[in-house]
Design a protein around this motif. Structure first.
Motif, PDB file in Angstrom:
ATOM      1  N   ASN A 165      -5.283  81.278 112.710  1.00  0.00           N
ATOM      2  CA  ASN A 165      -4.376  81.099 111.622  1.00  0.00           C
ATOM      3  C   ASN A 165      -5.039  80.140 110.644  1.00  0.00           C
ATOM      4  O   ASN A 165      -5.304  78.876 110.871  1.00  0.00           O
ATOM      5  CB  ASN A 165      -2.969  80.696 111.929  1.00  0.00           C
ATOM      6  CG  ASN A 165      -2.075  80.907 110.847  1.00  0.00           C
ATOM      7  OD1 ASN A 165      -2.204  79.874 109.914  1.00  0.00           O
ATOM      8  ND2 ASN A 165      -1.018  81.543 110.857  1.00  0.00           N
ATOM      9  N   LYS A 166      -5.180  80.542 109.322  1.00  0.00           N
ATOM     10  CA  LYS A 166      -5.768  79.459 108.453  1.00  0.00           C
ATOM     11  C   LYS A 166      -4.976  78.433 107.963  1.00  0.00           C
ATOM     12  O   LYS A 166      -5.635  77.380 107.642  1.00  0.00           O
ATOM     13  CB  LYS A 166      -6.285  80.399 107.056  1.00  0.00           C
ATOM     14  CG  LYS A 166      -7.118  81.358 107.165  1.00  0.00           C
ATOM     15  CD  LYS A 166      -7.509  81.806 105.783  1.00  0.00           C
ATOM     16  CE  LYS A 166      -8.471  83.047 106.218  1.00  0.00           C
ATOM     17  NZ  LYS A 166      -8.957  83.871 104.895  1.00  0.00           N
ATOM     18  N   GLU A 167      -3.813  78.376 108.264  1.00  0.00           N
ATOM     19  CA  GLU A 167      -3.016  77.102 107.974  1.00  0.00           C
ATOM     20  C   GLU A 167      -2.789  76.476 108.958  1.00  0.00           C
ATOM     21  O   GLU A 167      -2.567  75.164 109.033  1.00  0.00           O
ATOM     22  CB  GLU A 167      -1.782  77.594 107.081  1.00  0.00           C
ATOM     23  CG  GLU A 167      -1.990  78.200 105.799  1.00  0.00           C
ATOM     24  CD  GLU A 167      -0.757  78.711 104.983  1.00  0.00           C
ATOM     25  OE1 GLU A 167       0.309  78.467 105.560  1.00  0.00           O
ATOM     26  OE2 GLU A 167      -0.829  79.360 103.744  1.00  0.00           O
ATOM     27  N   THR A 168      -2.463  77.000 110.297  1.00  0.00           N
ATOM     28  CA  THR A 168      -1.816  76.444 111.346  1.00  0.00           C
ATOM     29  C   THR A 168      -2.714  76.483 112.642  1.00  0.00           C
ATOM     30  O   THR A 168      -2.319  75.845 113.540  1.00  0.00           O
ATOM     31  CB  THR A 168      -0.160  76.832 111.767  1.00  0.00           C
ATOM     32  OG1 THR A 168      -0.655  78.329 111.925  1.00  0.00           O
ATOM     33  CG2 THR A 168       0.614  76.496 110.478  1.00  0.00           C
ATOM     34  N   GLY A 169      -3.737  77.114 112.448  1.00  0.00           N
ATOM     35  CA  GLY A 169      -4.633  77.144 113.782  1.00  0.00           C
ATOM     36  C   GLY A 169      -5.501  76.072 113.987  1.00  0.00           C
ATOM     37  O   GLY A 169      -5.374  74.936 113.503  1.00  0.00           O
ATOM     38  N   ILE A 170      -6.442  76.172 114.847  1.00  0.00           N
ATOM     39  CA  ILE A 170      -7.230  74.965 115.296  1.00  0.00           C
ATOM     40  C   ILE A 170      -8.774  75.199 115.199  1.00  0.00           C
ATOM     41  O   ILE A 170      -9.692  74.877 116.316  1.00  0.00           O
ATOM     42  CB  ILE A 170      -6.800  74.788 116.640  1.00  0.00           C
ATOM     43  CG1 ILE A 170      -6.685  76.034 117.774  1.00  0.00           C
ATOM     44  CG2 ILE A 170      -5.449  74.090 116.935  1.00  0.00           C
ATOM     45  CD1 ILE A 170      -6.549  75.586 119.213  1.00  0.00           C
ATOM     46  N   LEU A 171      -9.166  76.001 114.434  1.00  0.00           N
ATOM     47  CA  LEU A 171     -10.666  76.319 114.319  1.00  0.00           C
ATOM     48  C   LEU A 171     -11.171  75.036 113.817  1.00  0.00           C
ATOM     49  O   LEU A 171     -10.747  74.442 112.816  1.00  0.00           O
ATOM     50  CB  LEU A 171     -10.895  77.428 113.330  1.00  0.00           C
ATOM     51  CG  LEU A 171     -10.943  78.712 113.955  1.00  0.00           C
ATOM     52  CD1 LEU A 171     -11.289  79.822 112.835  1.00  0.00           C
ATOM     53  CD2 LEU A 171     -11.846  78.997 115.025  1.00  0.00           C
ATOM     54  N   ARG A 172     -12.485  74.749 114.069  1.00  0.00           N
ATOM     55  CA  ARG A 172     -13.362  73.629 113.508  1.00  0.00           C
ATOM     56  C   ARG A 172     -14.162  74.391 112.330  1.00  0.00           C
ATOM     57  O   ARG A 172     -14.405  75.470 112.354  1.00  0.00           O
ATOM     58  CB  ARG A 172     -14.313  73.137 114.567  1.00  0.00           C
ATOM     59  CG  ARG A 172     -13.766  72.225 115.580  1.00  0.00           C
ATOM     60  CD  ARG A 172     -14.629  72.151 116.533  1.00  0.00           C
ATOM     61  NE  ARG A 172     -16.143  71.322 116.041  1.00  0.00           N
ATOM     62  CZ  ARG A 172     -17.220  71.155 116.894  1.00  0.00           C
ATOM     63  NH1 ARG A 172     -17.182  71.076 118.136  1.00  0.00           N
ATOM     64  NH2 ARG A 172     -18.047  70.566 116.314  1.00  0.00           N
ATOM     65  N   ARG A 173     -14.170  73.722 111.217  1.00  0.00           N
ATOM     66  CA  ARG A 173     -15.085  74.248 110.105  1.00  0.00           C
ATOM     67  C   ARG A 173     -15.986  73.022 109.900  1.00  0.00           C
ATOM     68  O   ARG A 173     -15.848  72.159 109.812  1.00  0.00           O
ATOM     69  CB  ARG A 173     -14.038  74.442 108.835  1.00  0.00           C
ATOM     70  CG  ARG A 173     -13.164  75.817 109.118  1.00  0.00           C
ATOM     71  CD  ARG A 173     -12.106  75.818 107.877  1.00  0.00           C
ATOM     72  NE  ARG A 173     -11.600  77.224 108.221  1.00  0.00           N
ATOM     73  CZ  ARG A 173     -10.326  77.411 108.797  1.00  0.00           C
ATOM     74  NH1 ARG A 173      -9.786  76.817 109.657  1.00  0.00           N
ATOM     75  NH2 ARG A 173      -9.971  78.853 109.046  1.00  0.00           N
ATOM     76  N   THR A 174     -17.147  73.806 109.234  1.00  0.00           N
ATOM     77  CA  THR A 174     -18.422  72.979 108.774  1.00  0.00           C
ATOM     78  C   THR A 174     -18.727  73.387 107.485  1.00  0.00           C
ATOM     79  O   THR A 174     -18.500  74.731 106.854  1.00  0.00           O
ATOM     80  CB  THR A 174     -19.561  73.155 109.836  1.00  0.00           C
ATOM     81  OG1 THR A 174     -20.085  74.469 109.711  1.00  0.00           O
ATOM     82  CG2 THR A 174     -19.341  72.720 111.228  1.00  0.00           C
TER      83      THR A 174
END
Length: 281
Positions: A89-98
């Protein structure tokens, strides 16, 4: 050098830290038993997140990770797609972004193979079908980070292929040189990266010498970057079926380790995956 899962458990016990595991929809005996063993070993505290609606349980567990109330996320009897929706989920998820690659989610396997003298990691057997150059760079980054977390000061990482050269049929191999240069420039911390190598020349100095080749890995590879999901999946199944390898797996590219076992995985595999995830955080 950690040689097996028993030593991995002992290392966690010596560290004296208890990891909090948000376990989603724990309704199967294997997951319950794996969590019980982790608590009994003094390395984990299980937080059972159950709801009548699995998607709500997934959202609650992911929210706990975001708030710092849990250190590891673990899948029980919930659909993988349901848990991944909460993770992605783009708003509430837990992905790392670079800035370089955005968000890259990949799978990492840790294996204890009777015929190899130390534990071996490889990616990706479950998530990315055919990695782009940017995704492969992140796979190397996650591999190096995980090796460092496991106590390997200078991990040796092989960019795998079916031969020690590329060619027109395998254009992705052309990008290996750039990744090797990035590693030499310190982009992934202290590590050695080389390739293309086949499986034997990556893991056997004798195979290197027999072929008249040289590599800074010297047949002492800690981590294999597989060319695609087909190779990774076949390697995983071959090691477990033919070589009696013990395995653990987790998702990388999230802000906390995610244990995403198959519902058919044994208690041993799930417990090993807990050891792996707690060691990698």
């Amino acid at each position: 050098m950690i040689k097996n899962f028993i030593e991995l458990k002992e290392r966690l016990q010596q560290q004296g830290q208890t990891g909090r595991i948000a376990a989603v929809c724990v309704k199967d005996e294997a997951t319950r038993e794996a969590l019980r063993l982790a608590e009994e070993a003094g390395i984990a505290k299980a937080i059972y997140v159950d709801d009548d609606e699995p998607t709500e349980a997934a959202a609650r567990a992911v929210a706990m990770i975001r708030r710092g109330e849990a250190d590891v996320l673990m899948k029980g009897l919930i659909g993988t797609d349901q848990l991944l929706r909460a993770i992605l989920n783009k708003e509430t998820g837990i992905l790392r972004r670079t800035e370089q690659a955005g968000a890259v989610l990949t799978h990492l396997t840790l294996t204890e193979i009777p015929a190899y003298h130390k534990m071996l990691l490889f990616t990706d057997a479950a998530v990315i079908p055919y990695p782009t150059q940017e995704q492969r760079i992140e796979q190397v980054r996650y591999m190096a980070e995980t090796c460092h977390a496991l106590g390997i000061e200078e991990p040796r990482i092989a960019l795998l292929h079916c031969a020690e050269h590329g060619g027109k049929a395998f254009p992705f191999v052309d990008g290996y040189a750039d990744i090797i240069q990035m590693a030499a420039d310190g982009a992934f911390g202290r590590c050695i990266v080389d390739g293309p190598l086949d499986l034997k020349t990556a893991c056997s100095l004798e195979a290197l010498r027999t072929k008249g080749l040289s590599s800074p890995l010297e047949g002492e590879t800690d981590g294999l970057i597989m060319p695609d999901i087909e190779a990774g999946n076949v390697l995983y199944k071959a090691l477990t079926f033919f070589a009696n390898a013990k395995t653990a797996g987790m998702l990388c590219g999230t802000t906390a380790p995610v244990i995403l076992p198959s519902r058919g995985d044994s208690t041993e595999v799930k417990f090993n995956s807990i050891l792996f995830a707690l060691s990698a955080r």
